[in-house]
Design a protein around this motif. Structure first.
Motif, PDB file in Angstrom:
ATOM      1  N   TYR A  15      27.631  39.621  32.973  1.00 40.79           N
ATOM      2  CA  TYR A  15      28.408  38.512  32.378  1.00 40.79           C
ATOM      3  C   TYR A  15      28.405  37.333  33.312  1.00 40.79           C
ATOM      4  N   PRO A  16      28.280  36.149  32.773  1.00 45.18           N
ATOM      5  CA  PRO A  16      27.880  35.878  31.398  1.00 45.18           C
ATOM      6  C   PRO A  16      26.385  36.023  31.248  1.00 45.18           C
ATOM      7  N   PRO A  17      25.834  36.004  30.009  1.00 51.50           N
ATOM      8  CA  PRO A  17      24.404  36.230  29.839  1.00 51.50           C
ATOM      9  C   PRO A  17      23.540  35.141  30.430  1.00 51.50           C
ATOM     10  N   SER A  18      24.021  33.959  30.599  1.00 51.03           N
ATOM     11  CA  SER A  18      23.250  32.878  31.216  1.00 51.03           C
ATOM     12  C   SER A  18      23.984  32.359  32.428  1.00 51.03           C
ATOM     13  N   GLY A  19      23.295  31.657  33.269  1.00 53.91           N
ATOM     14  CA  GLY A  19      23.857  31.253  34.551  1.00 53.91           C
ATOM     15  C   GLY A  19      24.990  30.278  34.468  1.00 53.91           C
ATOM     16  N   ASP A  20      25.100  29.541  33.365  1.00 57.64           N
ATOM     17  CA  ASP A  20      26.154  28.536  33.311  1.00 57.64           C
ATOM     18  C   ASP A  20      27.045  28.723  32.082  1.00 57.64           C
ATOM     19  N   ALA A  21      27.172  29.989  31.598  1.00 58.94           N
ATOM     20  CA  ALA A  21      27.921  30.218  30.363  1.00 58.94           C
ATOM     21  C   ALA A  21      29.388  29.925  30.526  1.00 58.94           C
ATOM     22  N   PRO A  77      32.395  41.280  21.060  1.00 52.22           N
ATOM     23  CA  PRO A  77      33.185  42.439  20.619  1.00 52.22           C
ATOM     24  C   PRO A  77      32.394  43.734  20.737  1.00 52.22           C
ATOM     25  N   GLY A  78      33.038  44.754  21.315  1.00 55.12           N
ATOM     26  CA  GLY A  78      32.403  46.051  21.492  1.00 55.12           C
ATOM     27  C   GLY A  78      31.697  46.240  22.810  1.00 55.12           C
ATOM     28  N   GLU A  79      31.404  45.156  23.532  1.00 52.38           N
ATOM     29  CA  GLU A  79      30.706  45.255  24.810  1.00 52.38           C
ATOM     30  C   GLU A  79      31.700  45.503  25.946  1.00 52.38           C
ATOM     31  N   VAL A  80      31.227  46.192  26.992  1.00 54.72           N
ATOM     32  CA  VAL A  80      32.034  46.495  28.167  1.00 54.72           C
ATOM     33  C   VAL A  80      31.627  45.586  29.315  1.00 54.72           C
ATOM     34  N   TYR A  81      32.611  44.997  29.979  1.00 57.06           N
ATOM     35  CA  TYR A  81      32.371  44.102  31.115  1.00 57.06           C
ATOM     36  C   TYR A  81      33.137  44.628  32.313  1.00 57.06           C
ATOM     37  N   SER A  82      32.451  44.741  33.448  1.00 60.56           N
ATOM     38  CA  SER A  82      33.087  45.299  34.640  1.00 60.56           C
ATOM     39  C   SER A  82      33.814  44.208  35.416  1.00 60.56           C
ATOM     40  N   GLY A  83      34.938  44.595  36.027  1.00 64.93           N
ATOM     41  CA  GLY A  83      35.688  43.671  36.863  1.00 64.93           C
ATOM     42  C   GLY A  83      34.863  43.118  38.017  1.00 64.93           C
ATOM     43  N   PRO A  84      34.167  43.971  38.784  1.00 63.82           N
ATOM     44  CA  PRO A  84      33.371  43.458  39.910  1.00 63.82           C
ATOM     45  C   PRO A  84      32.275  42.479  39.481  1.00 63.82           C
ATOM     46  N   VAL A  92      35.185  35.177  43.283  1.00 60.37           N
ATOM     47  CA  VAL A  92      36.472  35.606  43.823  1.00 60.37           C
ATOM     48  C   VAL A  92      36.448  37.117  43.972  1.00 60.37           C
ATOM     49  N   SER A  93      37.547  37.672  44.504  1.00 62.84           N
ATOM     50  CA  SER A  93      37.635  39.119  44.593  1.00 62.84           C
ATOM     51  C   SER A  93      37.914  39.698  43.215  1.00 62.84           C
ATOM     52  N   ALA A  94      37.810  41.011  43.107  1.00 63.23           N
ATOM     53  CA  ALA A  94      38.024  41.663  41.815  1.00 63.23           C
ATOM     54  C   ALA A  94      39.491  41.662  41.397  1.00 63.23           C
ATOM     55  N   THR A  95      40.403  41.479  42.348  1.00 61.50           N
ATOM     56  CA  THR A  95      41.829  41.593  42.035  1.00 61.50           C
ATOM     57  C   THR A  95      42.298  40.601  40.974  1.00 61.50           C
ATOM     58  N   PRO A  96      42.088  39.284  41.130  1.00 64.07           N
ATOM     59  CA  PRO A  96      42.577  38.370  40.086  1.00 64.07           C
ATOM     60  C   PRO A  96      41.864  38.553  38.756  1.00 64.07           C
ATOM     61  N   VAL A  97      40.606  38.998  38.786  1.00 64.48           N
ATOM     62  CA  VAL A  97      39.878  39.241  37.546  1.00 64.48           C
ATOM     63  C   VAL A  97      40.491  40.427  36.810  1.00 64.48           C
ATOM     64  N   ARG A  98      40.773  41.495  37.541  1.00 59.18           N
ATOM     65  CA  ARG A  98      41.393  42.668  36.901  1.00 59.18           C
ATOM     66  C   ARG A  98      42.770  42.315  36.357  1.00 59.18           C
ATOM     67  N   GLU A  99      43.530  41.507  37.096  1.00 56.58           N
ATOM     68  CA  GLU A  99      44.851  41.101  36.616  1.00 56.58           C
ATOM     69  C   GLU A  99      44.733  40.296  35.333  1.00 56.58           C
ATOM     70  N   ALA A 100      43.752  39.392  35.281  1.00 50.83           N
ATOM     71  CA  ALA A 100      43.546  38.588  34.071  1.00 50.83           C
ATOM     72  C   ALA A 100      43.138  39.479  32.903  1.00 50.83           C
ATOM     73  N   MET A 101      42.250  40.437  33.152  1.00 50.74           N
ATOM     74  CA  MET A 101      41.810  41.316  32.087  1.00 50.74           C
ATOM     75  C   MET A 101      42.936  42.239  31.623  1.00 50.74           C
ATOM     76  N   GLN A 102      43.806  42.642  32.550  1.00 53.01           N
ATOM     77  CA  GLN A 102      44.964  43.453  32.155  1.00 53.01           C
ATOM     78  C   GLN A 102      45.864  42.653  31.228  1.00 53.01           C
TER      79      GLN A 102
END
Length: 258
Positions: A15-21, A77-84, A92-102
């Protein structure tokens, strides 16, 4: 075990599929370089306050970027995206990304997939219709009451917001249209002076904007027509034409089911 982990990573969608998505503000980048040595300070100078506020600021910026990506169809929809993987993309670190996804999980936009990341929720037309029905039950009576009591000048003040939705629709900018559409409805309902109503209505509105399963291509003409209803609604509210207000609000919700 290492081979299993490698296969698992291979199944994750980059993610994202292109470099500037997706872009986040520059101040959000590099906030989490925890390995930097602390600068020496004289004993008499107190240490600065903890950086929790900055971390939350980064999280909020990423949350808004992810919401924009959801509405714009960059998160599928239906796709899985990893925090890291998302964290690496945002710098950034994975922490704020995981918090946003939560937070998005609480809102129903994604669901947690243990040991893999977050799957974008697959919405159905039925769910969208149900949200539209609930929104109509809340907003129609409120707008009818406001039409009887709010001076015409107050409604005229909202015209720039209605025009902003029209401009976004004309460009075919679905993500910006979603943002301006919520801003317009918030401004209208805020005249009721009920913060609980505003919070509930805004949450329902946001949920109604998440993408559907196999969402069709953006229908430009329908988006433009939907935006035009904001201006027509203001005209009806200024004229205190309750029948037109009721009809427009119901049609507006029905027309957003795509």
């Amino acid at each position: 075990m290492e081979q299993g982990a490698a296969r698992e990573r291979a199944t994750e969608r980059p993610y994202p599929p292109s470099g500037d998505a997706v872009r986040v503000p520059e101040q959000a980048r590099g906030e989490h370089t925890h390995g930097e040595p602390a600068a020496r300070r004289p004993a008499a100078v107190p240490a600065p306050a903890p950086r929790v506020v900055q971390r939350h600021s980064v999280r909020d910026q990423i949350l808004e970027a992810l919401r924009t990506a959801l509405v714009g169809g960059e998160l599928v929809p239906g796709e899985v995206y990893s925090g890291p993987a998302l964290a690496e993309r945002f710098g950034v670190s994975a922490t704020p990304v995981r918090e946003a996804m939560q937070r998005l999980a609480v809102e129903g936009a994604v669901e947690v997939v243990p040991n893999r990341g977050f799957r974008v929720t697959e919405r159905t037309p039925r769910e969208l219709a149900e949200l539209a029905e609930v929104r109509a039950l809340i907003e129609v009576p409120v707008m009818l009451r406001l039409a009887r009591t709010v001076p015409a000048a107050r409604w005229a003040d909202l015209r720039p917001l209605a025009e902003a939705t029209g401009a976004a629709a004309a460009r075919g900018d679905r993500a910006h249209y979603a943002e301006t559409d919520r801003a317009f409805h918030r401004a209208v309902l805020s005249l009721a002076g009920n913060e609980q109503l505003l919070a509930v209505a805004d949450d329902l509105h946001r949920r109604s904007q998440w993408p559907l399963i196999s969402a069709p291509a953006l229908r430009h003409g329908e988006l433009v027509a939907d935006a035009a209803e904001h201006t027509a609604l203001l005209d009806a509210l200024i004229a205190q034409d309750l029948a037109v207000v009721q009809s427009l609000v119901r049609e507006h919700f029905a027309g957003s089911e795509y």
